[in-house]
Design an enzyme around this catalytic site. Sequence first.
Site, PDB file in Angstrom:
ATOM      1  N   TRP A 153      51.047  14.607  51.547  1.00 57.32           N
ATOM      2  CA  TRP A 153      49.982  13.768  51.554  1.00 57.32           C
ATOM      3  C   TRP A 153      49.086  13.656  50.141  1.00 57.32           C
ATOM      4  O   TRP A 153      48.967  14.299  49.248  1.00 57.32           O
ATOM      5  CB  TRP A 153      48.254  14.499  52.224  1.00 57.32           C
ATOM      6  CG  TRP A 153      48.025  13.155  52.775  1.00 57.32           C
ATOM      7  CD1 TRP A 153      47.774  12.041  53.047  1.00 57.32           C
ATOM      8  CD2 TRP A 153      46.017  13.781  52.820  1.00 57.32           C
ATOM      9  NE1 TRP A 153      46.294  11.744  53.454  1.00 57.32           N
ATOM     10  CE2 TRP A 153      45.091  12.443  52.996  1.00 57.32           C
ATOM     11  CE3 TRP A 153      45.684  15.628  52.296  1.00 57.32           C
ATOM     12  CZ2 TRP A 153      44.027  12.700  52.210  1.00 57.32           C
ATOM     13  CZ3 TRP A 153      43.871  15.358  52.378  1.00 57.32           C
ATOM     14  CH2 TRP A 153      43.455  14.058  52.747  1.00 57.32           C
ATOM     15  N   ASP A 157      47.117  23.482  56.649  1.00 49.08           N
ATOM     16  CA  ASP A 157      46.411  22.552  56.910  1.00 49.08           C
ATOM     17  C   ASP A 157      46.521  21.761  57.691  1.00 49.08           C
ATOM     18  O   ASP A 157      47.532  22.043  58.419  1.00 49.08           O
ATOM     19  CB  ASP A 157      46.859  20.671  55.917  1.00 49.08           C
ATOM     20  CG  ASP A 157      45.713  19.508  55.984  1.00 49.08           C
ATOM     21  OD1 ASP A 157      45.460  19.714  56.778  1.00 49.08           O
ATOM     22  OD2 ASP A 157      46.563  18.514  55.311  1.00 49.08           O
ATOM     23  N   LYS A 173      41.789  12.688  64.050  1.00 45.47           N
ATOM     24  CA  LYS A 173      42.580  12.194  64.664  1.00 45.47           C
ATOM     25  C   LYS A 173      43.038  12.398  66.327  1.00 45.47           C
ATOM     26  O   LYS A 173      43.089  11.550  67.188  1.00 45.47           O
ATOM     27  CB  LYS A 173      45.067  12.107  64.043  1.00 45.47           C
ATOM     28  CG  LYS A 173      44.188  12.713  62.608  1.00 45.47           C
ATOM     29  CD  LYS A 173      44.654  11.559  61.608  1.00 45.47           C
ATOM     30  CE  LYS A 173      44.657  11.716  60.497  1.00 45.47           C
ATOM     31  NZ  LYS A 173      44.622  10.959  59.408  1.00 45.47           N
TER      32      LYS A 173
HETATM   33  C1  LMR Z   1      46.459   9.386  55.833  1.00 48.17           C
HETATM   34  O1  LMR Z   1      47.271   9.674  55.386  1.00 48.17           O
HETATM   35  O2  LMR Z   1      47.080   8.273  56.326  1.00 48.17           O
HETATM   36  C2  LMR Z   1      45.617  10.459  56.707  1.00 48.17           C
HETATM   37  O3  LMR Z   1      45.100  11.427  56.793  1.00 48.17           O
HETATM   38  C3  LMR Z   1      43.640   9.340  55.909  1.00 48.17           C
HETATM   39  C4  LMR Z   1      43.562   9.585  54.886  1.00 48.17           C
HETATM   40  O4  LMR Z   1      42.251   9.886  54.225  1.00 48.17           O
HETATM   41  O5  LMR Z   1      45.118   9.396  54.307  1.00 48.17           O
END
Ligand code: LMR
Length: 407
Positions: free
Chosen positions: A136, A217, A253
């Site tokens: 992420w 996470d 989520k």
């Molecule tokens: C995402 O990856 O789209 C979600 O986790 C929202 C975010 O805050 O980035």
Amino acid sequence: MDSGSVFASLVQAPEDPILGVTVAYNKDPSPNKLNLGVGAYRTEEGKPLVLDVVRRAEQLLVNDQSRVKEYLPIVGLADFNKLSAKLIFGADSPAIQANRVATVQCLSGTGSLRVGAEFLARHYHQLTIYIPQPTWGNHPKVFTLAGLSVKTYRYYDPATRGLNFQGLLEDLGAATSGAIVLLHACAHNPTGVDPTLEQWEQIRQLMRSKGLLPFFDSAYQGFASGSLDADAQPVRMFVADGGECLAAQSYAKNMGLYGERVGALSIVCKTADVASKVESQLKLVIRPMYSNPPIHGASIVATILKDSKMYDEWTVELKAMADRIISMRKQLFDALSARGTPGDWSHIIKQIGMFTFTGLNGEQVAFMTKEYHIYMTSDGRISMAGLSSKTVPHLADAIHSAVTRMG
Ligand code: LMR
């Protein structure tokens, strides 16, 4: 031009790579536009969803005249913390029974990661954290700003669009002993690729043998398989061995509480005495950061988790969201097969969770946005939760066209 501002020399910062996709989407006047950027659940009608059980919990809270808006303690709502630990570690977790878990309410997953990272930067002897490649986009920023030094371990294999398990084992095997390792508990973001339970077991053995500290996470518990327990299995394996770990939980989520910013950080310790000291130090991290967390979201979660009927209702609604995403995978895969789109698209049905890592490159993504008004992150990730039966053909046409023209 010199405006006379003390900030005149600032440069315009770029939009966030994920949340900025929504900004661009909002500016597009096309009636056919489709936002598959941010991971946020939409109904078949393309609308955000507030779960029925959440509405009911809110009603109960509003009707309860004894409820006040006093500050929560620095660590948050006590019930919420206890129930959150139970949710992720299991009702019968020996670590909870032995009071070896310090849990603090935080601002959703991001806030939990940040508080955990700040705590580690102050109190842990190893400041290196290994994060999966890719991960992420916010992870490296959160950890770097907290004072940790970020390295990566191999995770995804673009050739198979699956897990590079050998690479992962090699990189964690070569990691500095004692280093922190970030693990996505389930539904890896952005790839949708998770280790099997057998692979998790090997990862666990390797990490424990090297004294690597797991930092989970957990942003999608229940979203990957539809089962809260199944999705927490990897975390529970690490807790069952008696070792220490951290876990960041988000209710964005799985309860659809995105904007309520509700989550928790748990640190599983070897003894109750250590856990109590850890909690005392977490308070010193939180107090100067935001003082104490907000009350509403945590009250909704606690109301649902402590009432067995509401809890059951939640699991049904959660499973329905997970099932709709799984059905979108199938529909998209079928639509591409029907179009004879070149390439192997089976990863769409093999990957799990909210996202498909399509394998489309930045140029193809830009083409789909320009020609089809489809918005997604430039790494080719699409949020399956933003798709519906009505929009699958549009997406399949766009992918087909991007692949055949610029493949
Ligand atoms: C995402 O990856 O789209 C979600 O986790 C929202 C975010 O805050 O980035």
